[in-house]
Design an enzyme around this catalytic site. Sequence first.
Site, PDB file in Angstrom:
ATOM      1  N   ARG A 111      11.772  -1.478   3.188  1.00  0.00           N
ATOM      2  CA  ARG A 111      10.831  -2.985   3.298  1.00  0.00           C
ATOM      3  C   ARG A 111      11.837  -3.656   4.307  1.00  0.00           C
ATOM      4  O   ARG A 111      12.884  -4.324   3.389  1.00  0.00           O
ATOM      5  CB  ARG A 111       9.733  -3.248   2.218  1.00  0.00           C
ATOM      6  CG  ARG A 111       9.295  -4.374   2.634  1.00  0.00           C
ATOM      7  CD  ARG A 111       8.276  -4.609   1.745  1.00  0.00           C
ATOM      8  NE  ARG A 111       7.094  -3.682   2.514  1.00  0.00           N
ATOM      9  CZ  ARG A 111       5.548  -3.961   1.892  1.00  0.00           C
ATOM     10  NH1 ARG A 111       5.665  -5.332   1.500  1.00  0.00           N
ATOM     11  NH2 ARG A 111       4.622  -4.072   2.308  1.00  0.00           N
ATOM     12  N   HIS A 138       4.135  -1.201  10.675  1.00  0.00           N
ATOM     13  CA  HIS A 138       3.313  -0.867   8.947  1.00  0.00           C
ATOM     14  C   HIS A 138       2.828   0.540   8.846  1.00  0.00           C
ATOM     15  O   HIS A 138       1.430   0.781   8.966  1.00  0.00           O
ATOM     16  CB  HIS A 138       2.486  -1.972   8.502  1.00  0.00           C
ATOM     17  CG  HIS A 138       2.702  -1.650   6.699  1.00  0.00           C
ATOM     18  ND1 HIS A 138       3.273  -0.898   6.319  1.00  0.00           N
ATOM     19  CD2 HIS A 138       2.110  -2.534   6.220  1.00  0.00           C
ATOM     20  CE1 HIS A 138       3.123  -1.458   4.863  1.00  0.00           C
ATOM     21  NE2 HIS A 138       2.132  -1.947   5.478  1.00  0.00           N
ATOM     22  N   GLN A 141       0.420   1.784   6.041  1.00  0.00           N
ATOM     23  CA  GLN A 141      -0.656   1.329   5.992  1.00  0.00           C
ATOM     24  C   GLN A 141      -1.734   2.753   7.005  1.00  0.00           C
ATOM     25  O   GLN A 141      -2.827   2.698   6.662  1.00  0.00           O
ATOM     26  CB  GLN A 141      -0.848  -0.186   6.666  1.00  0.00           C
ATOM     27  CG  GLN A 141      -1.853  -0.786   6.226  1.00  0.00           C
ATOM     28  CD  GLN A 141      -2.139  -0.591   5.164  1.00  0.00           C
ATOM     29  OE1 GLN A 141      -1.450  -1.333   4.069  1.00  0.00           O
ATOM     30  NE2 GLN A 141      -3.775  -0.617   4.377  1.00  0.00           N
ATOM     31  N   ASP A 233      -5.974  -9.566   8.454  1.00  0.00           N
ATOM     32  CA  ASP A 233      -5.144  -9.375   7.292  1.00  0.00           C
ATOM     33  C   ASP A 233      -4.500 -10.703   7.252  1.00  0.00           C
ATOM     34  O   ASP A 233      -5.168 -11.489   8.216  1.00  0.00           O
ATOM     35  CB  ASP A 233      -3.302  -8.156   8.543  1.00  0.00           C
ATOM     36  CG  ASP A 233      -2.407  -8.461   7.766  1.00  0.00           C
ATOM     37  OD1 ASP A 233      -2.529  -8.698   6.276  1.00  0.00           O
ATOM     38  OD2 ASP A 233      -0.749  -8.065   7.961  1.00  0.00           O
ATOM     39  N   CYS A 274      -5.467  -4.879   5.009  1.00  0.00           N
ATOM     40  CA  CYS A 274      -4.577  -4.301   3.974  1.00  0.00           C
ATOM     41  C   CYS A 274      -3.764  -4.163   2.512  1.00  0.00           C
ATOM     42  O   CYS A 274      -2.866  -4.024   1.783  1.00  0.00           O
ATOM     43  CB  CYS A 274      -3.178  -4.244   5.078  1.00  0.00           C
ATOM     44  SG  CYS A 274      -2.612  -5.534   5.317  1.00  0.00           S
ATOM     45  N   ARG A 302      -3.026   4.936  -0.016  1.00  0.00           N
ATOM     46  CA  ARG A 302      -1.737   4.600   0.495  1.00  0.00           C
ATOM     47  C   ARG A 302      -1.490   5.894   0.173  1.00  0.00           C
ATOM     48  O   ARG A 302      -0.038   6.511  -0.347  1.00  0.00           O
ATOM     49  CB  ARG A 302      -0.893   2.350   0.386  1.00  0.00           C
ATOM     50  CG  ARG A 302      -1.810   2.356   1.011  1.00  0.00           C
ATOM     51  CD  ARG A 302      -0.916   1.573   2.182  1.00  0.00           C
ATOM     52  NE  ARG A 302       0.435   2.492   2.488  1.00  0.00           N
ATOM     53  CZ  ARG A 302       0.932   0.559   1.719  1.00  0.00           C
ATOM     54  NH1 ARG A 302       0.459  -0.536   2.086  1.00  0.00           N
ATOM     55  NH2 ARG A 302       2.322   1.121   2.746  1.00  0.00           N
TER      56      ARG A 302
END
Length: 317
Positions: A111, A138, A141, A233, A274, A302
């Site tokens: 990340r 991402h 996700q 988001d 998310c 996830r």
Amino acid sequence: MKTSKTSSSKRDLLSMQDMAPADISAILKLASRLKKEQKSGKPRQLLRGKTLGMIFQKPSTRTRVSFEVGMNQLGGHALFLGASDIQIARGETIEDTAKTLSRYVDCLMARVYDHADVQKLAAHASVPVINGLSDAFHPCQILADLLTIQEYKKKLKGLRMAWLGDGDNVCNDLLLGAAKTGISMAAACPAGYEPLEDVVRTAKAEGKKTGAEITITSDPATAAKDADIIVTDTFISIGKEGERASREAVFLPKYQVNSDVMRLAKKDAIFMHCLPAKRGQEVTADVIDGARSVVWDEAENRLHAQKAVLCMLMKAA
Ligand code: CP
Ligand code: NVA
């Protein structure tokens, strides 16, 4: 998924750009199977003895825990490597870190702030590299989101999805994932906060092949009308905290998902996010905590989607 240029046999997952529609189908199928097996108490330890190294430059709840638990459930092991605790903090290069870690672990997840960092890691690692969120993408996700949509809607192709808010890392990859699976997606973003231009171009081209219509607009009502799925988001992604005031001025109240927006969508539309969420900002509490919200299943998925990715990249399934 693309084959890395540095090794003829390894595959990386840096964004949904790396995933062909057939890869997505295979991952969703395996994820569903692994989920069923785990829930029936008959998990298979497909990654026994394997180690995942997880480099984190930024905080995380879901990504960190789901990767670590996923590796454990598959019989393997995950190592948390906070970027401030390893020699990267003292200037060791990403190239040297990639080469060193490749001698210990079977797969890397990172990340990062700058997407170029995870690209560099992948270019110099001899093991598969997974992007666990960069400023641009991402993918983990999006695979979980597609699994969740499939569970609720029993199909992907032909659905209509609306994105409201920042054209951010999640939005970029969702456009690609939607286009590749035949979901029409309309993203309503304020001027200056649109998704990446080359991503939109690629998504439109992919959509032509699957029948998905990809639209970028500044009007939330246009996007939300008759949608099967409403997604948003945070307005303030990690690293953008200094822009809080200017972002709130641009995004609020126009781009908030509230009951008025949900009313524009189909009666059986679901709400997705998310997470982490800020109630009262990008979404109201009545929507995210309401009957149409699927955010907890989305968060759980996830785990299952990433277990499938790990098995595929480590060639265990
Ligand atoms: N959705 C997501 O990636 O959550 P975390 O930041 O908690 O990992
Ligand atoms: N866009 C958000 C996603 C967090 C999972 C961020 O980058 O902070």
